[in-house]
Design a protein around this motif. Structure first.
Motif, short mmCIF file in Angstrom:
data_model
loop_
_atom_site.label_atom_id
_atom_site.label_comp_id
_atom_site.label_asym_id
_atom_site.label_seq_id
_atom_site.Cartn_x
_atom_site.Cartn_y
_atom_site.Cartn_z
N CYS A 303 1.03 -1.16 0.10
CA CYS A 303 0.06 0.09 -0.18
C CYS A 303 0.93 1.23 -0.13
CB CYS A 303 -1.08 0.04 1.46
SG CYS A 303 0.04 -0.20 2.49
N ASP A 304 0.35 2.40 -0.36
CA ASP A 304 1.07 3.68 -0.29
C ASP A 304 1.30 3.99 1.36
OD1 ASP A 304 1.08 4.08 -3.13
OD2 ASP A 304 -0.97 5.03 -2.93
N VAL A 305 0.18 3.78 2.05
CA VAL A 305 0.02 4.27 3.46
C VAL A 305 -0.31 3.09 4.44
CG1 VAL A 305 -0.75 6.03 5.13
CG2 VAL A 305 -0.09 6.70 2.92
N ALA A 306 0.50 2.89 5.50
CA ALA A 306 0.13 1.92 6.47
C ALA A 306 -0.17 2.82 7.60
CB ALA A 306 1.00 0.79 6.43
N VAL A 307 -1.20 2.58 8.67
CA VAL A 307 -1.24 3.09 9.67
C VAL A 307 -1.71 2.01 10.81
CG1 VAL A 307 -2.79 4.55 11.13
CG2 VAL A 307 -1.98 5.34 8.68
N PHE A 308 -0.98 1.93 11.73
CA PHE A 308 -1.26 1.14 12.90
C PHE A 308 -1.87 1.86 14.18
CE2 PHE A 308 1.96 -0.63 10.70
CZ PHE A 308 1.81 -1.84 10.49
N LYS A 402 -3.94 1.44 4.23
CA LYS A 402 -4.64 0.22 4.89
C LYS A 402 -4.23 0.56 6.27
CE LYS A 402 -3.89 -3.05 1.13
NZ LYS A 402 -3.00 -4.25 0.69
N VAL A 403 -5.23 -0.04 7.02
CA VAL A 403 -5.18 0.24 8.61
C VAL A 403 -5.14 -1.04 9.24
CG1 VAL A 403 -6.50 1.54 10.36
CG2 VAL A 403 -6.41 2.32 8.30
N TRP A 404 -4.39 -1.20 10.31
CA TRP A 404 -4.30 -2.31 11.21
C TRP A 404 -4.70 -1.69 12.54
CZ3 TRP A 404 -1.25 -2.01 6.96
CH2 TRP A 404 -1.30 -3.23 5.99
N GLY A 405 -5.99 -2.39 13.05
CA GLY A 405 -6.27 -1.88 14.40
C GLY A 405 -7.86 -2.28 14.65
N THR A 406 -8.38 -2.12 15.80
CA THR A 406 -9.69 -2.62 16.18
C THR A 406 -10.21 -1.38 16.67
OG1 THR A 406 -8.85 -2.97 18.67
CG2 THR A 406 -8.79 -4.88 16.93
N GLY A 407 -11.57 -1.51 16.73
CA GLY A 407 -12.87 -0.48 17.00
C GLY A 407 -13.36 0.51 16.12
N TRP A 408 -12.90 0.30 14.85
CA TRP A 408 -13.07 1.28 13.87
C TRP A 408 -14.58 1.07 13.20
CZ3 TRP A 408 -10.47 5.37 13.56
CH2 TRP A 408 -9.30 5.45 13.95
N SER A 409 -15.30 0.25 13.49
CA SER A 409 -16.51 -0.16 13.17
C SER A 409 -17.68 1.03 13.18
CB SER A 409 -17.28 -1.44 13.78
OG SER A 409 -17.61 -0.98 15.08
N HIS A 410 -17.55 1.79 13.97
CA HIS A 410 -18.18 3.26 14.11
C HIS A 410 -17.87 4.35 13.05
CE1 HIS A 410 -14.97 3.88 16.85
NE2 HIS A 410 -15.12 5.32 16.51
N ASN A 411 -16.68 3.95 12.41
CA ASN A 411 -16.28 5.31 11.85
C ASN A 411 -15.99 4.61 9.99
OD1 ASN A 411 -14.53 6.77 10.13
ND2 ASN A 411 -13.69 7.51 12.03
N VAL A 419 -7.46 -3.72 7.61
CA VAL A 419 -6.94 -5.20 7.30
C VAL A 419 -7.22 -6.17 8.35
CG1 VAL A 419 -5.07 -6.26 6.26
CG2 VAL A 419 -5.35 -3.84 5.60
N GLY A 420 -6.98 -5.54 9.50
CA GLY A 420 -7.12 -6.61 10.66
C GLY A 420 -6.60 -5.98 11.74
N SER A 421 -6.67 -6.70 12.93
CA SER A 421 -5.77 -5.98 14.24
C SER A 421 -4.25 -5.72 14.08
CB SER A 421 -6.21 -6.93 15.52
OG SER A 421 -5.64 -8.26 15.02
N ILE A 422 -3.73 -5.04 14.91
CA ILE A 422 -2.44 -4.94 14.87
C ILE A 422 -1.52 -6.31 15.06
CG2 ILE A 422 -0.52 -3.80 16.08
CD1 ILE A 422 -2.33 -1.49 16.81
N PRO A 423 -0.78 -6.43 14.19
CA PRO A 423 -0.15 -8.00 13.98
C PRO A 423 0.91 -7.97 15.18
CG PRO A 423 0.56 -6.59 12.19
CD PRO A 423 -0.57 -6.08 12.98
#
Length: 537
Positions: A303-308, A402-411, A419-423
């Motif tokens: 991806c161009d940008v990854a965010v954790f 692409k984002v790795w993390g939880t709790g984003w269902s409200h956004n 993509v999934g939780s932080i590995p």
């Protein structure tokens, strides 16, 4: 009936971080639920004098996994005042069960007898543990003082059971293995590795030249460790060094802290200035390094940008706001926080709340209520808002994010990019190889280390300019961090992301220089040698 009553009893039970004793096994449902409720490093002890009851419970409830993990201890047949001390004597890493669940199957008189028996068991256990510690102290005092010549034998001990701390201890031992320094580790990764006595026994058995305690001090075993045994503690940014210091610390004990603020806390709490040393977190280069990634997996991660980042639910329901007027106010606070995500600083929180009051006409009843809302902005809303703005804006600009993390269902703007939780660390390292850049939308106490891990892996990090000067936040690693691209506004961020994708750019050159600095000065190998040098002096 137990399937109905047991969940209610467990739900209202406050176990904290202690082992739990259940006086009777019952159907085993309570044991199963309690194992699921307490932390992974804690255990449930249960007692039943009747083998028929035990057999029936094992038919009703599947407890095999808890037994195998050492998280469910069955003390059966003999009285508790015999079986419990015997078990703890044979398994010296277990703590005594300091909390008891009042089971409905046991009447008041029987409960009082059981309590009395537990008190007897506690007295016997304490006496035996003290005798063992004294015997170990005699053995240790008879040994010659360690000579700090490489390779050092090191004992790494920790009383901090948090997942992040357990990962850090593994990184510390990875570095020791890479250096060829023999290491032994005792950390609360299971109930069998929690008691102070087990740490003392490890010192006896491993015969270390250096003992390093992570996020703790020697505590109750301080008096049993010889004064000529080199001992040091290292405290991470999220530790509680003052509490650890209060539990016990030898006069020759060296205290290392990862931030200047922690150093100040230790000095103000009574530690001598010559005991306290700044030592910022280092990078485990056995984990964070350039690796070949399978082509199919690389395609999935590219991806161009990854965010954790994990998100925090900022809805009125989630923060416990029920009054209609305060809900109106809170929704306006959320809108204002999101609207100033790039300009936000911790000082902005009060202004956001005041503007929301003026905009809605809802006034706070007291300064204490206003302070509550200000803290909710600082500690609940701000980071999630900053991440959400960066992800949504870069995606809208045309970058693949692409984002790795939880709790984003409200956004909705972010959830489709998750993509999934932080590995785990090795999974993160793979992403660092495959993403054009990794963006850090906020700069907090742990961001500096995460940035250096990206750089050590050969990745490109871009971060939001911190509120305070990097030289004051990270005196030791600021030189490397200042070489890396930063941003304050969206336009600058877009420019930085585009530069990250250009080969042979100034950005790439600075990143290479930063990596050289990290490898030369800020690996955990470097940190181990720094600790050894201080202790040797």
């Amino acid at each position: 009936m137990p399937s109905i009553s047991a969940p209610a009893a467990i739900e209202n039970f406050a176990a904290g971080n202690a082992n739990v004793l259940i006086p009777v096994m019952g159907t085993g449902i309570e044991c199963d639920l309690m194992c699921g409720k307490i932390p992974r490093h804690c255990a449930v002890f249960t007692h039943d004098a009747d083998p028929v009851n035990v057999k029936l419970a094992l038919h009703v409830t599947d407890l095999v996994g808890h037994f195998q993990a050492g998280r469910l201890i069955l003390l059966t047949f003999d009285p508790i005042e015999q079986t419990l001390p015997a078990f703890l004597a044979a398994h010296q890493g277990y703590d005594f069960p300091h909390r008891m669940l009042i089971h409905p199957a046991i009447d008041k008189a029987e409960l009082e007898r059981f309590r009395s028996s537990c008190e007897s068991a506690a007295a016997v256990t304490t006496e035996r543990q003290f005798e063992t510690a004294q015997a170990v102290a005699v053995e240790l005092s008879a040994r010659p003082a360690p000579v700090l010549k490489e390779p050092l034998r090191v004992a790494v001990l920790s009383g901090d059971p948090r997942p992040g701390s357990l990962i850090t201890v593994r990184h510390l031992t990875n570095a020791l293995e890479a250096m060829g320094w023999p290491a032994a580790v005792q950390m609360p990764s299971s109930p069998a590795k929690c008691h102070n006595l087990a740490r003392l026994l490890l010192i006896r058995d491993h015969q270390p030249d250096l003992v390093l305690l992570f996020n703790c001090c020697t505590g109750r075993v301080t008096s049993f460790i010889p004064s000529d045994q080199p001992v040091a503690s290292w405290f991470s940014w999220d530790s509680m060094p003052v509490a650890a210091l209060a539990e016990g610390c030898g006069s020759g004990h060296h205290l290392f802290a990862t931030t200047p603020g922690l150093c100040d806390q230790l000095c103000k709490s009574g530690a001598a200035a010559e005991q306290v040393h700044l030592l910022e977190a280092g990078v485990d280069t056995t984990t964070y390094k350039s690796v070949e990634v399978d082509p199919q997996r690389r395609e999935r991660l590219a991806c161009d940008v990854a965010v954790f980042a994990d998100a925090v639910d900022g809805s009125a329901e989630a923060v416990g706001i029920q009054r209609d007027s305060q809900r109106i106010l809170w929704n306006e606070i959320r809108r204002l926080t999101a609207s100033c995500a790039y300009e936000y600083t911790s000082a902005s929180a009060l202004g956001i709340v005041i503007r929301a009051e003026r905009g809605t006409g809802v006034k706070m009843t007291t300064d204490q209520v206003r302070e509550k809302f200000v803290n909710l902005v600082r500690y609940r809303l701000a980071k999630t808002a900053m991440v959400g703005a960066v992800v949504a804006d870069l995606s809208r600009t045309g970058f693949s994010v692409k984002v790795w993390g939880t709790g984003w269902s409200h956004n909705a703007k972010v959830s489709d990019l998750v993509v999934g939780s932080i590995p785990d660390p090795h999974g993160c390292n793979e992403v660092y190889q495959c993403a054009t850049c990794v963006i850090f939308p906020f700069f907090d106490a742990e961001t500096g280390q995460a940035i250096l891990e990206v750089v050590a892996a050969g990745g490109q990090a871009i971060f939001k300019t911190p509120e305070n000067n990097l030289d004051s936040l990270h005196p030791q690693t600021a030189e490397a961090l200042n070489l890396l691209p930063q941003y304050r506004h969206l336009t600058t961020l877009i420019t930085r992301v585009r530069e990250a994708g250009v080969v042979n750019s100034q950005c790439a050159s600075n990143n290479a220089k930063a990596r050289q600095l990290v490898i030369a000065r800020h690996t955990l190998n470097c940190r181990w040698r720094a600790i050894a040098e201080v202790v040797r002096r």
